[in-house]
Scaffold this motif. Structure first.
Motif: not given
Length: 205
Positions: A51, A84, A86-88, A92, A94
């Protein structure tokens, strides 16, 4: 498979040098959605190294981190600029510059992600990155050598040091490894400068 990765996915030429402190932090699993996003597998339960890096150095799965020759020869840029991340759910996702559709993201499947160690966030006191512990010597309170940290296990509640006993390059059998919980009850001190961990653990445990 042909790739729709744009040459602009590579950052400026002054940023293409492979960092001396490059650490493998994850890999790209598969495309996610239709706009160039992809799923990422982090190699640590704490994915802050992924991150925090604004650029990822990358290599195909079959290549070695010592060179980017094979990458430069192909269509995969040696550096991806992160737009970008992000956690999903439990994973993760991107996106990177120059990859705008699903076919471009699919072309990245299996790619290994590296980041400069200097880009990692500073850990809180008493916290350590696994990569910094691997290779450290382990001794007990009596000054007896237990071996060298070969890796760590994530058990959920805490991590466990995997220690290769003195005189061994690698354990021949799993039960030859010493396993020491990496918790305050057993770990007295971690000295990164001296590359030594002191533990409350007997040779006969």
């Amino acid at each position: 498979m042909t790739s729709d990765i744009s040459p602009s996915a590579a950052v400026g030429s002054d940023e293409l040098s492979w960092p001396a402190d490059a650490i493998e932090v994850g890999r790209i699993l598969d495309a996610w959605g239709i706009k160039g996003w992809f799923k990422v597998q982090a190699y640590s339960a704490d994915a802050q190294a992924l991150f925090s890096a604004r650029r990822w150095f990358v290599l195909p799965a079959e290549d070695k981190p010592a060179t980017v020759v094979a990458v430069k020869a192909g269509r995969l840029p040696p550096v991806l600029k992160v737009l970008a991340i992000r956690d999903h759910g439990e994973g993760i996702v991107a996106s990177v510059e120059g990859v705008a559709d699903r076919s471009g993201a699919e072309a990245l499947r299996g790619v290994r992600i590296f980041a400069s160690r200097s880009s990692f966030p500073r850990p809180d006191p008493g916290e350590y990155y696994w990569v910094d512990l691997i290779g450290l010597n382990v001794v007990n309170r009596q000054g007896e050598e237990l071996g060298v940290v070969a890796g760590l296990l994530d058990t959920g509640p805490h991590s466990v040091l995997r220690i290769t006993p003195p005189g061994m390059t690698a354990p021949v059998k799993p039960d030859q490894e010493r396993l020491v919980p990496f918790v305050a009850a057993f770990v007295d001190d971690v000295d990164l400068e001296r590359r030594c961990i002191t533990v409350d653990w007997g040779l006969d445990y």
